[in-house]
Design an enzyme around this catalytic site. Structure first.
Site: not given
Length: 346
Positions: A208, A212
């Site tokens: 994740d 980003k």
């Protein structure tokens, strides 16, 4: 209408009168959907009664039919809000924008997919003159993407990005210490408190965080793919490949001594462990590092995120954005701010 969606509706109810009085913007909800049912109407829906209205709907959830209805109604100043983490919904973004409907979303799937999709959606938004906003992709309500846009648009150039981008992993390493509980126990506590996903590997794997930092690198002007971001995993292969969450904790417990040695060594040098994503020179790296007392990440606490931007203008002292980077309340607030901003543009 999941956790973020329900929080967004709560905030709309709480702020609707103030927004209308002070900004002249009236927020009207004409459609809602969860994973099972959807409701869309030419008339305004009562946000205070949305749950029973949606539950009593006889219409199964169908994103294709929802978009068809949006296009048929042809409301002026329409905004589509995607509060999901679904990979399916972003497939319809192009169609939505192509029908002159704006988008605001915390769903990071689209903008962290192939670069061609990233640039294609931005180009279509510009061509159609409809805003496509995704500030909440990276750090909930923190103004990170908009800050980058302002720097780039004003002629600055980003030379390096350093960031702590996982609120859950930030909490874990802000809590873990040489004299405290074992690392596996700190992770369990974080899961119990709701900081991690049901399977903590989704946070600890770094996947994740890679999405980003990829989005930030692209916003800074780099034409990069996910393969340009290298992850030095916190977890060993046994943890990553465990068949269940229970098995994962067994394997993590076997690795407690390695984590204990890392934090002990860091504390002896008056340093703290931080899970850092950095991007420089077209390449990104995500790894666990021990930072000294004079580093911006040293003073992080709780589940805070921090993004440090080095640029031509901010070369001696970097520009720093810090605050809560996760949570339904702050994410919903970020989406509401985008809705208001979009309303001001259209």
């Amino acid at each position: 209408v999941g956790l973020i969606g329900s929080k967004l509706i709560e905030q709309i109810i709480q702020n609707a009168a103030r927004i209308k009085d002070s900004l002249g913007i009236e927020l009207i909800i004409n459609g809602l959907s969860n994973s099972r049912k959807m409701l869309i109407s030419a008339d305004a829906l009562d946000p205070g009664n949305y749950a029973p209205l949606l539950e009593s709907s006889k219409t199964p959830a169908n994103i294709n039919q929802l978009i068809e209805k949006m296009v048929d109604y042809n409301f002026t100043h329409s905004i589509f809000i995607d509060n999901t983490a679904s990979a399916e919904v972003p497939r319809f973004y192009e169609r939505i924008l192509d029908n002159n409907i704006s988008i605001s979303t915390p769903n990071k799937v689209a903008m962290s997919s192939e670069f061609n999709q990233f640039i294609g959606l931005k180009s279509l938004s510009k061509k159609r003159g409809v805003p496509f906003k995704y500030e909440t992709n990276v750090a909930a309500g923190l103004p990170v993407i908009s800050t980058l846009e302002n720097l780039i648009n004003s002629g600055d150039q980003i030379s390096k990005i350093e960031a702590v981008l996982s609120g859950s992993v930030s909490y874990i390493f802000n809590t873990f210490s040489a004299n405290g509980p074992d690392f596996s126990e700190v992770v369990k506590e974080a899961q119990t408190l709701g900081f991690t996903e049901p399977d903590p590997r989704e946070d600890l794997s770094g996947a994740d965080v890679r999405r980003k930092i990829l989005i930030l690198a692209r916003e800074a002007g780099s034409e990069v793919e996910s393969t340009d971001i290298e992850i030095h995993s916190i977890l060993n292969d046994a943890c990553l490949n465990a068949q269940s969450v229970e098995d994962f904790y067994v394997e993590l417990g076997k690795d407690n001594q390695r984590f204990r040695s890392s934090v002990t060594s860091a504390e002896k040098e008056n340093k703290r462990l931080r899970f850092i994503a950095s991007f420089e020179g077209g390449k990104g790296v995500i790894s666990l590092k021990a930072v000294p007392v004079n580093h911006p990440f040293y003073a992080l606490s709780g589940s805070d995120n921090m993004i440090v931007l080095h640029s031509n203008r901010y070369n001696r002292t970097p520009l720093v954005v810090r605050g809560p980077g996760a949570g339904a309340d702050v994410t919903a607030a970020g989406v509401l701010a985008e809705i208001i901003g979009i309303a001001g543009l259209i």
